[in-house]
Design an enzyme around this catalytic site. Structure first.
Site, short mmCIF file in Angstrom:
data_model
loop_
_atom_site.label_atom_id
_atom_site.label_comp_id
_atom_site.label_asym_id
_atom_site.label_seq_id
_atom_site.Cartn_x
_atom_site.Cartn_y
_atom_site.Cartn_z
N HIS A 111 0.77 -1.03 0.06
CA HIS A 111 0.07 -0.04 0.09
C HIS A 111 0.94 1.14 -0.07
CE1 HIS A 111 -4.21 1.69 1.38
NE2 HIS A 111 -3.35 2.70 0.80
N HIS A 117 -5.65 -0.65 5.46
CA HIS A 117 -5.35 0.09 6.69
C HIS A 117 -6.47 0.02 7.85
CE1 HIS A 117 -7.64 2.82 4.31
NE2 HIS A 117 -6.87 3.11 3.50
N HIS A 121 1.54 5.17 -2.13
CA HIS A 121 1.15 6.37 -2.86
C HIS A 121 2.48 6.81 -3.76
CE1 HIS A 121 -3.05 6.23 -2.10
NE2 HIS A 121 -2.59 5.93 -0.36
N LEU A 122 2.53 6.55 -4.83
CA LEU A 122 3.75 7.14 -5.52
C LEU A 122 3.55 8.76 -6.20
CD1 LEU A 122 5.50 3.90 -7.15
CD2 LEU A 122 6.25 5.09 -5.24
N ARG A 123 2.40 9.11 -6.21
CA ARG A 123 2.21 10.36 -6.74
C ARG A 123 2.69 10.46 -8.25
NH1 ARG A 123 -1.05 10.70 -2.80
NH2 ARG A 123 -0.50 10.87 -0.79
N ASP A 170 0.77 2.40 3.57
CA ASP A 170 -0.08 3.57 3.23
C ASP A 170 0.99 4.78 3.11
OD1 ASP A 170 -1.99 5.00 2.30
OD2 ASP A 170 -3.37 5.03 4.22
N HIS A 215 -10.96 0.35 0.58
CA HIS A 215 -10.65 1.57 1.51
C HIS A 215 -12.20 1.46 2.25
CE1 HIS A 215 -9.69 5.88 2.47
NE2 HIS A 215 -11.08 5.86 2.38
ZN LIG Z 1 -7.07 4.27 1.89
#
Ligand SMILES: [Zn+2]
Lengths: 312, 427
Positions: free
Chosen positions: B66, B237, B68-70, B310, B185
């Site tokens: 999990h 999460h 986030h690489l953006r 995350d 999510h």
């Molecule tokens: Zn999430």
């Protein structure tokens, strides 16, 4: 004698002595407002910026008058005229304000904690004039001043605060202030308006208005905001008024000389009936008058006006 | 290229545990040899590198499912390159990247772009997770077949819940035939209009609260839909005791549900918000001490399968603002392992269980081959248990510094990370 602090951000960080100093100073300055020429040169040459990110005519005017009575220059900057609308961050705005070399910035903001951000970034003193649902320390101090004036001492008093506790910074700051000074505070309202963990603020919590006002010395009513109806906090103003509105009948269980307070603006006929609002023990207008004196005291103490004070 | 990892405790939970030398020939593990063993696959003097692993654990490569690489879209927060570097430094050999980029990863073009960028860096493996719904809008299905062919490893609308239960049901049914794992999510938005955990701290600070039920209601829905469709759902999460209880009960019933939590939920509580610290603002929010304890217990007893970070990079622009205006999220790739090792120190987890939940389980859930065995891909993490260090976000590899753990003292971290036999990180 002054305050050691640069800022006034909340009640929690004030000691009992500091609160007493502020209230005593306010008592002393109150007389200025009854003079024919309501102005002393105490803060001449000082600059106070009234930085209001959220509209509030009452509080802003109260600070403005307070600054002017002490001969400070005050400049009001509201959200619309500030560059915050153009995407500038709060800290950028703060730095720009600081570049104008103010002595005090009075800040109202819709976000809880925003004055802390500003106070950390600036050398100027910051007075929190209300931040989100968090704190309204000057309101609590003027409320304490008003009660002290009428009752002599705060210790041992019983105070009921009724209404939308969850969204009220006035309630939070008053609980902190009155309990710190030795009073007992009761909070009441429908369960939808009492936030989780309210009992941990140091007040007794009840959903029963009768229980809350039985034998109290002070009843403080909070404004009910009509738009809360849309978030299901209460079914109708009619039912709210019936269950939590303060009227003469209900008031009978409080002490005979119980003070009636309201931070304003009032919804007459909803949280308070007109006869109670205008009744003999209502100190609602004293709150407004004391607000000016209290804010004069804070500007005076924080702007370091002690050295050139001439009114003592 | 020949590498020998010498003298470490080789730990592949359930299969291997002992002091051994690992021999790597090109991209595969050529041999795992006990110290006394006389027949290594190649002689030590023919090795290009000998890595000393004294006092270290040699583990299958850690996988963070999990992240986030953006990139594409918000490269000022993180790029695939900086994210990968942070991952390698954190001991990860593989990471899953969430689809809430700009544009959203709901098409084969975006999936291919991410894979292409990652491949060019020849470092940590990147497994794109595609969007459940087009544009994360929640009203039509993405093209799972094409996404799978392009290399997507799973689907999620992470950052947003899938509000429509019918769409969620169809997404599960449809993705099942294609073999893409659903990651949920779990959030009921009508209950979640707050900025931190609901409770005494929020009340004191005057911040609006998010109750635990905002999460667990949706977890319970996902369990019901996993049962209805008999399709696995992975819950992202997890932060509350009620979610843990629901997942535990579902697993006992044999419903195919797996779940992850993040290091901040087993390390911190909502008191971290106390001074309006936006580094402690995340979604789901940091919860109460009771929730933190329930999360730890669930990691121990197998209710929670995975630790995932995350990792959510944000620049100062999004964080140096009033609390309720600040973006949600914290970075985590470079602190996850050290925070996990704190649980081992505290006796909450065994080191073997930690490797299960940071390496084996994510690989199993995603359907990746993994493990540390002869003939297998040489994706390995060498964990130095004895090193003490102070984590400084400013010295990290991530482009962003939004972490509540800046300045924390840790014991234990990744000493060396190898992907396909290449050293991608070493200290
Ligand atoms: Zn999430």
């Amino acid at each position: 004698m002054g305050l050691l602090k640069k800022d006034l951000l909340d009640i929690d960080s004030l000691s009992v002595d500091e609160i007493q100093t502020i209230l005593d100073t306010a008592d002393g300055l109150k007389e200025i407002s009854s003079r024919p020429i309501k102005k002393v040169p105490t803060l001449r040459g000082k600059t106070v910026i009234l930085f209001f990110h959220e509209p509030s005519t009452r509080t802003r005017m109260s600070f403005d008058i307070a600054a002017k009575r002490l001969s400070a220059d005050s400049i009001a900057i509201t959200a619309n005229t500030s560059s915050m609308v153009k995407g500038e961050t709060l800290i950028d705005t703060a730095k720009n304000l600081e570049a104008m070399a103010p002595d005090i910035i009075v800040m109202r903001h819709s976000s809880a904690g925003a004055p802390y951000l500003l106070a950390k970034a600036l050398n100027a003193g910051v007075i929190n004039a209300g931040d989100g649902m968090h704190a309204h320390p000057t309101q609590a101090l003027l409320d304490m001043m008003t009660v002290r004036e009428a009752k002599g001492d705060l210790a041992g008093l019983r105070i009921a605060i009724i209404g939308d506790i969850a969204h009220s910074r006035v309630a939070r700051s008053n609980v902190a202030g009155f309990t710190k000074m030795g009073a007992e505070v009761r909070l009441a309202g429908p369960p939808t308006m009492i936030p989780q963990g309210a009992d941990k603020l140091g007040a007794h919590v009840t959903y029963d208005m009768a229980e809350a006002i039985a034998d109290v010395d002070v009843v403080m009513m909070l404004r009910v905001q009509k738009e809360r109806q849309r978030s299901f906090l209460f079914p109708s103003e009619r039912e709210y008024a019936a269950r939590y509105g303060l009227n003469r009948h209900r008031l009978k269980t409080a002490k005979k000389d119980a003070l009636i307070m309201h931070p304003g603006p009032m919804n007459r006929g909803v949280e308070i009936s007109p006869d109670v609002a205008d009744g003999p023990y209502s100190v609602i207008l004293d709150q407004v008058a004391n607000g000016v004196a209290l804010r004069m005291a804070l500007l005076y103490l924080l702007a370091g006006g002690v050295r050139n004070a001439d009114h003592h | 290229m020949r590498i020998i990892i010498k003298g470490g405790r080789v730990l592949n939970p359930g299969e291997l545990d002992g002091l051994m030398d690992v021999y790597i020939q090109d991209d595969v593990i050529a041999g795992i040899v006990e110290n006394a063993d006389a027949t290594p696959p190649f002689e030590a003097d023919s090795a290009d590198r000998i890595i000393s692993a004294d006092g270290c654990i040699v583990s299958p490569g850690l996988i963070d499912m999990h992240v986030h690489l953006r990139e594409p879209g918000e490269e000022y927060k993180e790029t695939i390159k900086t994210g990968i570097q942070a991952a390698a430094a954190g001991g990860f050999t593989g990471i899953c990247c969430m689809p809430n980029t700009l544009p959203v990863n709901d098409s084969k073009e975006v999936t291919r772009y991410i894979i292409g960028q990652a491949k060019a860096l020849a470092s940590v493996r990147v497994f794109p997770i595609a969007a459940v719904s087009r544009g994360l809008a929640g009203d039509s299905l993405s093209e799972y077949g094409e996404l799978k062919e392009a290399g997507a490893m799973g689907i999620t609308d992470d950052g947003k819940p899938v509000k429509n239960s019918q769409l969620m049901r169809r997404a599960l049914e449809y993705s099942k035939s294609i073999g893409l794992r659903m990651i949920s999510h779990s959030e009921e938005l009508a209950l979640a209009n707050g900025v931190m955990n609901e409770g005494p701290t929020a009340t004191r600070l005057g911040l609006s609260g998010i109750p635990n039920a905002a999460e667990s209601i949706m977890v319970m829905r996902e369990i019901a839909l996993a049962e209805l469709t008999n399709t696995p759902v992975h819950i992202a999460h997890v932060s509350t005791r009620e979610s843990v209880r629901a997942i535990r009960a579902a697993k006992a019933e044999g419903i195919p549900v797996t779940a992850e939590t993040a290091p901040h939920y087993f390390t911190l509580t909502d008191q971290a918000v106390a001074e309006y610290d936006t580094h402690a603002k995340m979604n789901p929010p940091l919860r109460s001490p009771e929730d933190r304890e329930a999360v730890c217990e669930a990691l121990t007893d197998g209710t929670l399968d995975v630790i995932a970070t995350d990792h959510a990079p944000h620049s100062d622009l999004e964080k140096q603002v009033p609390f309720d205006e600040a973006a949600n999220g914290v970075i985590g790739l470079e602190t996850s392992l050290s925070l996990g090792l704190r649980l081992v120190d505290a006796g909450v987890l065994t080191i073997s269980r930690l490797i299960e939940i940071m390496a084996l389980n994510p690989a199993r859930i995603l359907g990746l081959g993994s493990g540390l065995r002869v003939g297998g891909k040489a994706d390995l993490t060498v964990i130095d248990l004895s090193v003490n260090y102070q984590y400084r976000a400013a010295n990290g590899f991530s482009k962003s510094r939004n972490t509540p753990f800046d300045g924390w003292e840790f014991q234990g971290r990744a000493k060396c990370t190898l992907v396909s036999g290449r050293i991608v990180h070493e200290i």
